[in-house]
Design a protein around this motif. Sequence first.
Motif, short mmCIF file in Angstrom:
data_model
loop_
_atom_site.label_atom_id
_atom_site.label_comp_id
_atom_site.label_asym_id
_atom_site.label_seq_id
_atom_site.Cartn_x
_atom_site.Cartn_y
_atom_site.Cartn_z
N ALA A 185 3.10 5.37 -3.61
CA ALA A 185 1.78 4.92 -3.16
C ALA A 185 1.50 3.60 -3.86
O ALA A 185 1.76 3.46 -5.06
N GLU A 186 0.96 2.65 -3.12
CA GLU A 186 0.85 1.29 -3.65
C GLU A 186 -0.40 0.60 -3.13
O GLU A 186 -0.86 0.85 -2.01
N VAL A 187 -0.94 -0.28 -3.95
CA VAL A 187 -1.99 -1.20 -3.51
C VAL A 187 -1.50 -2.62 -3.76
O VAL A 187 -0.78 -2.88 -4.73
N ALA A 188 -1.86 -3.53 -2.86
CA ALA A 188 -1.45 -4.92 -2.98
C ALA A 188 -2.61 -5.81 -2.56
O ALA A 188 -3.39 -5.46 -1.66
N ALA A 189 -2.75 -6.94 -3.24
CA ALA A 189 -3.81 -7.88 -2.92
C ALA A 189 -3.29 -9.29 -3.11
O ALA A 189 -2.43 -9.55 -3.96
N GLY A 190 -3.81 -10.22 -2.31
CA GLY A 190 -3.39 -11.61 -2.44
C GLY A 190 -4.29 -12.53 -1.65
O GLY A 190 -5.05 -12.09 -0.78
N THR A 191 -4.23 -13.80 -1.99
CA THR A 191 -5.00 -14.79 -1.28
C THR A 191 -4.23 -15.30 -0.07
O THR A 191 -2.99 -15.35 -0.08
N THR A 192 -4.93 -15.66 0.98
CA THR A 192 -4.35 -16.25 2.18
C THR A 192 -5.29 -17.35 2.66
O THR A 192 -6.44 -17.42 2.21
N PRO A 193 -4.86 -18.21 3.59
CA PRO A 193 -5.78 -19.21 4.13
C PRO A 193 -7.01 -18.61 4.79
O PRO A 193 -8.04 -19.28 4.93
N GLY A 195 -8.57 -15.84 3.62
CA GLY A 195 -9.33 -15.04 2.66
C GLY A 195 -8.42 -14.06 1.92
O GLY A 195 -7.20 -14.13 2.01
N ALA A 196 -9.06 -13.13 1.22
CA ALA A 196 -8.30 -12.16 0.43
C ALA A 196 -7.76 -11.04 1.32
O ALA A 196 -8.48 -10.48 2.14
N ALA A 197 -6.47 -10.73 1.16
CA ALA A 197 -5.84 -9.63 1.89
C ALA A 197 -5.59 -8.49 0.92
O ALA A 197 -4.94 -8.69 -0.11
N VAL A 198 -6.10 -7.31 1.24
CA VAL A 198 -5.89 -6.12 0.42
C VAL A 198 -5.25 -5.05 1.29
O VAL A 198 -5.71 -4.78 2.40
#
Length: 239
Positions: A185-193, A195-198
Amino acid sequence: MFRPLVLSFLVGALPASAQLVTDRPDFTESAVAVPTARVQVEAGASFEVVDTGAGGGAFGVSGPEALVRLGLADGFEARLGLPGYRIADVTRPDDRGFTDLALGAKAGLARFAEWDVAAIVEVSIPVDSDASVSPLAILIVGRDLGAVSLGAQAEVVWDRTTDRTEVGGTAVLGVPLAEHVGGFAEVAAGTTPDGAAVLAHTGATLLLSPDLQLDAHGGLGLTAAAPDAFGGLGLSVRF
């Protein structure tokens, strides 16, 4: 910015040099390099569903997502991400193309308070556009807690085409589900052009032999900048 590459599940009965540790199917890279003089190939196909608004949507597919890992020394590997083919929207014949070629290396850095620490440096080289080469750096930590494994990473990539720096991070929990079967089980987050992707992500691995593993994974986007749903199937083999 997220790639379906990950922390895998170790075969506890095998010595460390014989354990198959893959960088898929989760997004968190493993802190373990391929053993010296061994070659490991990891590949798969994935899909994603994106809501385009006004009741419309796009269904995209990509593959083979092939990563070739070569153990050059203890704790050090060379990495070659081969170009694949991506169809961003299967309903639009012009919305497709080859993914980037990636060249890089992974190095184990240290062991700190039972945590293995490693780093990956990589450059992405476009093969079907005049976009610029983009460098990527990832810092990885991982450890075992009995039968359970934990992993996390932080990454930064400079997109030279748009002159943007994107950052992201992941955390993953791996658990044994049955003999030779692992789940995560995993969570991931990051910035993109946009906005934030979670993302929320889960999946499983099946070890068919000490050198062959199958996997399946899927997840959901939790923000507007993330795909609504995604998933895939893959395999990893070591020579």
